[in-house]
Motif scaffolding. Structure first.
Motif, PDB file in Angstrom:
ATOM      1  N   VAL A 250      88.251  24.812  17.805  1.00  0.00           N
ATOM      2  CA  VAL A 250      88.766  25.319  16.809  1.00  0.00           C
ATOM      3  C   VAL A 250      89.638  24.613  15.806  1.00  0.00           C
ATOM      4  CG1 VAL A 250      90.227  27.294  16.465  1.00  0.00           C
ATOM      5  CG2 VAL A 250      88.555  27.687  18.072  1.00  0.00           C
ATOM      6  N   PHE A 251      90.247  23.436  16.635  1.00  0.00           N
ATOM      7  CA  PHE A 251      90.947  22.552  15.904  1.00  0.00           C
ATOM      8  C   PHE A 251      90.408  21.271  15.359  1.00  0.00           C
ATOM      9  CE2 PHE A 251      93.662  25.117  19.058  1.00  0.00           C
ATOM     10  CZ  PHE A 251      94.409  25.669  18.141  1.00  0.00           C
ATOM     11  N   SER A 252      88.917  21.343  15.300  1.00  0.00           N
ATOM     12  CA  SER A 252      88.290  20.214  14.991  1.00  0.00           C
ATOM     13  C   SER A 252      88.151  20.146  13.540  1.00  0.00           C
ATOM     14  CB  SER A 252      87.134  20.192  15.693  1.00  0.00           C
ATOM     15  OG  SER A 252      86.004  21.393  15.389  1.00  0.00           O
ATOM     16  N   PRO A 253      87.864  19.182  12.781  1.00  0.00           N
ATOM     17  CA  PRO A 253      87.422  19.097  11.114  1.00  0.00           C
ATOM     18  C   PRO A 253      86.271  19.982  10.843  1.00  0.00           C
ATOM     19  CG  PRO A 253      88.374  16.961  11.945  1.00  0.00           C
ATOM     20  CD  PRO A 253      88.038  17.845  13.344  1.00  0.00           C
ATOM     21  N   GLU A 254      85.239  19.738  11.824  1.00  0.00           N
ATOM     22  CA  GLU A 254      83.999  20.583  11.800  1.00  0.00           C
ATOM     23  C   GLU A 254      84.330  21.711  11.658  1.00  0.00           C
ATOM     24  OE1 GLU A 254      79.546  20.882  13.915  1.00  0.00           O
ATOM     25  OE2 GLU A 254      81.170  19.522  14.892  1.00  0.00           O
ATOM     26  N   TYR A 255      85.018  22.426  12.513  1.00  0.00           N
ATOM     27  CA  TYR A 255      85.222  23.850  12.482  1.00  0.00           C
ATOM     28  C   TYR A 255      85.898  24.390  11.147  1.00  0.00           C
ATOM     29  CZ  TYR A 255      86.384  28.634  14.437  1.00  0.00           C
ATOM     30  OH  TYR A 255      86.659  29.878  14.632  1.00  0.00           O
TER      31      TYR A 255
END
Length: 261
Positions: A231-236
């Motif tokens: 949830v806290f990734s750039p991809e998300y």
């Protein structure tokens, strides 16, 4: 001596059990023998003949099953030797299927129409579908490689072991758009087996795009399981821009699971 081989009663059906019991009784009578041995054996044979009918019927059914299995194998082999060869060698092709990028791929109208109801209507020039110009058909959403995989599946009914994940995504969407249920199921099974934290967002997105409820459950559970990582990734963040509705669903699922924890 023979009685020690008596099978457990709950291990076989009633008819087979009675048949086995009659066989054991027959041999016991033969071993012990007495003055009226002839009549005992006669009674044993009568009982054996009637009680073993279930065993004979079961054996006949097994033989029929083997024949049907062999016939099915021969039919599959016959079909596998035909259509894949036609596809590989491009025998008597009559339509050029054009991808969005790259050269066209030669195919057969009859195969396309037989495998896809959508193609059948398109090739027939139905009012609701745009008929192809001449002997060509355009599938602009597919690249040349994706189109080759798509057509190969229509001829062979199988995905190769080397089909890449990105191709499976395109094939799942194509299977949905052109109404090829068997292709959808094959892609769903392969993608579900490959779901992990590293590809779960891509898989979830293509499941939503292709309306695949069968595939959606597995990645949704993986997202919830690895929520802190994902949830806290750039991809998300990029995923959320394209799939606001899915993000709401993920949040709701995550909140529900947390309330039960």
């Amino acid at each position: 001596m023979a009685s020690m081989y008596r099978p457990p009663r709950n291990a076989i059906c009633a008819s087979c059990y009675e048949g086995a019991k009659a066989i054991i009784a027959f041999f016991n009578d033969d071993e012990h023998g007495d003055a009226d041995q002839g009549s005992v054996r006669s009674r044993g044979l009568t009982k054996l003949n009637s009680a073993t009918k279930g065993l004979r019927d079961a054996w006949e059914e097994v033989k029929q099953m083997r024949c049907r299995e062999e016939e099915t194998k021969q039919r599959v082999s016959f079909l596998q030797e035909g259509f894949p060869a036609v596809w590989k060698d491009g025998i008597h092709t009559d339509i050029a299927v054009r991808p969005g990028t790259g050269p066209p791929v030669q195919a057969h109208k009859a195969i396309l129409a037989a495998r896809s109801e959508v193609f059948r209507h398109i090739l027939a020039g139905d009012d609701d579908c745009k008929a192809p110009a001449g002997d060509s058909l355009s599938l602009p959403e597919l690249t040349h490689d994706e189109l080759s995989h798509f057509l190969a599946f229509l001829y062979t009914g199988a995905l190769t072991a080397f089909t890449e994940e990105r191709h499976l995504h395109a094939l799942l969407v194509a299977g949905d758009k052109y109404d090829v249920p068997f292709l959808r199921r094959a892609c769903e099974a392969r993608l579900a087996a490959w779901v992990e934290a590293g590809n779960v967002l891509r898989t979830l997105e293509v499941a939503e795009l292709s309306s695949s409820t069968a595939l959606k459950g597995r990645p949704m559970g993986t997202v919830v399981e690895h929520a802190e990582q994902l949830v806290f990734s750039p991809e998300y963040e990029e995923f959320a821009v394209r799939n606001a509705g899915l993000c709401v669903e993920i949040t709701a699922t995550n909140t529900t699971d947390a309330s039960y924890a």
